[in-house]
Design a protein around this motif. Structure first.
Motif, mmCIF file in Angstrom:
data_model
loop_
_atom_site.group_PDB
_atom_site.id
_atom_site.type_symbol
_atom_site.label_atom_id
_atom_site.label_comp_id
_atom_site.label_asym_id
_atom_site.label_seq_id
_atom_site.Cartn_x
_atom_site.Cartn_y
_atom_site.Cartn_z
ATOM 1 N N VAL A 113 8.377 5.316 6.364
ATOM 2 C CA VAL A 113 7.383 4.324 5.953
ATOM 3 C C VAL A 113 7.448 3.104 6.880
ATOM 4 O O VAL A 113 6.421 2.601 7.351
ATOM 5 C CB VAL A 113 7.592 3.902 4.485
ATOM 6 N N ALA A 114 8.660 2.616 7.140
ATOM 7 C CA ALA A 114 8.822 1.459 8.023
ATOM 8 C C ALA A 114 8.284 1.756 9.419
ATOM 9 O O ALA A 114 7.597 0.924 10.030
ATOM 10 C CB ALA A 114 10.298 1.053 8.094
ATOM 11 N N ALA A 115 8.594 2.934 9.932
ATOM 12 C CA ALA A 115 8.138 3.303 11.268
ATOM 13 C C ALA A 115 6.620 3.415 11.325
ATOM 14 O O ALA A 115 5.991 3.007 12.315
ATOM 15 C CB ALA A 115 8.779 4.617 11.689
ATOM 16 N N ALA A 174 0.823 -1.215 0.000
ATOM 17 C CA ALA A 174 0.000 0.000 0.000
ATOM 18 C C ALA A 174 0.851 1.258 0.000
ATOM 19 O O ALA A 174 0.431 2.310 -0.478
ATOM 20 C CB ALA A 174 -0.929 -0.001 1.208
ATOM 21 N N ALA A 175 2.072 1.135 0.536
ATOM 22 C CA ALA A 175 3.002 2.270 0.551
ATOM 23 C C ALA A 175 3.788 2.377 -0.746
ATOM 24 O O ALA A 175 4.644 3.252 -0.888
ATOM 25 C CB ALA A 175 3.966 2.132 1.723
ATOM 26 N N GLY A 176 3.507 1.471 -1.696
ATOM 27 C CA GLY A 176 4.185 1.512 -2.985
ATOM 28 C C GLY A 176 5.580 0.915 -2.975
ATOM 29 O O GLY A 176 6.391 1.198 -3.863
ATOM 30 N N LYS A 177 5.860 0.073 -1.986
ATOM 31 C CA LYS A 177 7.178 -0.553 -1.877
ATOM 32 C C LYS A 177 7.130 -1.988 -2.407
ATOM 33 O O LYS A 177 6.116 -2.658 -2.336
ATOM 34 C CB LYS A 177 7.650 -0.556 -0.422
ATOM 35 N N ASP A 178 8.290 -2.446 -2.912
ATOM 36 C CA ASP A 178 8.394 -3.814 -3.416
ATOM 37 C C ASP A 178 8.389 -4.816 -2.273
ATOM 38 O O ASP A 178 8.630 -4.468 -1.108
ATOM 39 C CB ASP A 178 9.681 -3.975 -4.230
ATOM 40 N N ALA A 179 8.158 -6.078 -2.623
ATOM 41 C CA ALA A 179 8.077 -7.132 -1.617
ATOM 42 C C ALA A 179 9.378 -7.300 -0.841
ATOM 43 O O ALA A 179 9.369 -7.732 0.325
ATOM 44 C CB ALA A 179 7.690 -8.458 -2.282
ATOM 45 N N GLU A 203 1.031 9.945 3.505
ATOM 46 C CA GLU A 203 -0.353 10.410 3.540
ATOM 47 C C GLU A 203 -1.315 9.309 3.107
ATOM 48 O O GLU A 203 -2.385 9.119 3.708
ATOM 49 C CB GLU A 203 -0.524 11.631 2.631
ATOM 50 N N SER A 204 -0.949 8.573 2.063
ATOM 51 C CA SER A 204 -1.815 7.506 1.555
ATOM 52 C C SER A 204 -1.970 6.383 2.568
ATOM 53 O O SER A 204 -3.070 5.830 2.741
ATOM 54 C CB SER A 204 -1.254 6.949 0.246
ATOM 55 N N LEU A 205 -0.875 6.020 3.248
ATOM 56 C CA LEU A 205 -0.949 4.981 4.269
ATOM 57 C C LEU A 205 -1.885 5.385 5.400
ATOM 58 O O LEU A 205 -2.706 4.588 5.861
ATOM 59 C CB LEU A 205 0.453 4.711 4.832
ATOM 60 N N VAL A 206 -1.754 6.630 5.851
ATOM 61 C CA VAL A 206 -2.609 7.108 6.940
ATOM 62 C C VAL A 206 -4.064 7.159 6.495
ATOM 63 O O VAL A 206 -4.966 6.770 7.249
ATOM 64 C CB VAL A 206 -2.133 8.494 7.425
#
Length: 230
Positions: free
Chosen positions: A149-151, A127-132, A181-184
């Motif tokens: 993002v990790a935090a 959802a944060a746009g990060k790879d696996a 912002e998208s994660l929140v």
């Protein structure tokens, strides 16, 4: 039946330890379920003091803090902090991988009744746009945006009721800031009826995006703009 706010501050006051100068208040504030609040103000106006008092990370010198209509007593502080999560601008990460950092809270006594869900964590990563492979990255190799993002994922996986976001994107590039912002927003949308957030920002445009209710902090006091409209 009247529904109590998630958090209510009554005449909360905070003074500087050395000088006894007033840093905050006394002020009243309430946060209801389903609210997204943005707080703006100049540096030194008391925004971080306000957030840390609400998070019960710093003590207040007067007034009281209520959670679901009840005063937060000493024995309930751990439970309160589990439900009201504070996210700061420069989060601390432990040595190891991102996954090690996500697993870390479950080693603490406060979360002994919960278990790390790797699939859920992977969904948050996506959802944060990060790879696996983000989960396998070393914390020491992360950029500022990746570390934030990790935090944030470390907090969101624990499903708090309230997020207290203290300028979490202030030092990030626009793309990383939008990912936060998208994660929140996704966390909030998953259970709008029971969740709420307060986002401190130095960016008026961001405050418009992340808050439907906007407050301004000045010299330790809050102005609620919805209350000043005619």
């Amino acid at each position: 039946m009247t529904v109590s706010p998630l958090i209510e501050a009554r005449a909360v006051l905070r003074r500087a330890a050395r000088t006894a100068a007033t840093l905050l208040g006394p002020l009243d504030f309430s946060l209801g379920a389903g609210e997204r609040v943005a707080v703006i103000g100049r540096s030194g106006s008391g925004k971080s003091v306000f957030m840390r008092v609400l998070a019960m990370l710093d003590p207040s010198d007067g007034g009281e803090l209520l959670w679901h209509g009840r005063r937060v007593e000493r024995h309930a502080i751990t439970r309160y902090r589990r439900s009201v999560a504070y996210v700061q601008q420069r989060p601390a990460l432990i040595d190891g991988t991102v996954e090690d950092n996500l697993r870390y809270p479950y080693s603490l006594r406060a979360y002994r009744d919960a278990r790390f869900d790797r699939e859920h964590a992977a969904r948050l990563v996506a959802a944060a746009g990060k790879d696996a492979d983000f989960l396998s990255k070393r914390a020491s190799d992360l950029s500022g945006g990746e570390g934030q993002v990790a935090a944030l994922i470390r907090v969101l996986q624990l499903a708090p009721e309230v997020l207290l976001l203290d300028e979490p994107t202030a030092s990030l590039d626009p793309q990383s800031a939008r990912a936060i912002e998208s994660l929140v927003q996704a966390w909030f949308d998953a259970d709008r009826a029971a969740r709420a957030s307060i986002w401190v920002s130095h960016d008026p445009a961001q405050a418009e995006r992340v808050g439907e209710r906007r407050l301004t902090m000045h010299a330790g006091t809050l102005t609620d703009h919805r209350e000043t409209r005619t």
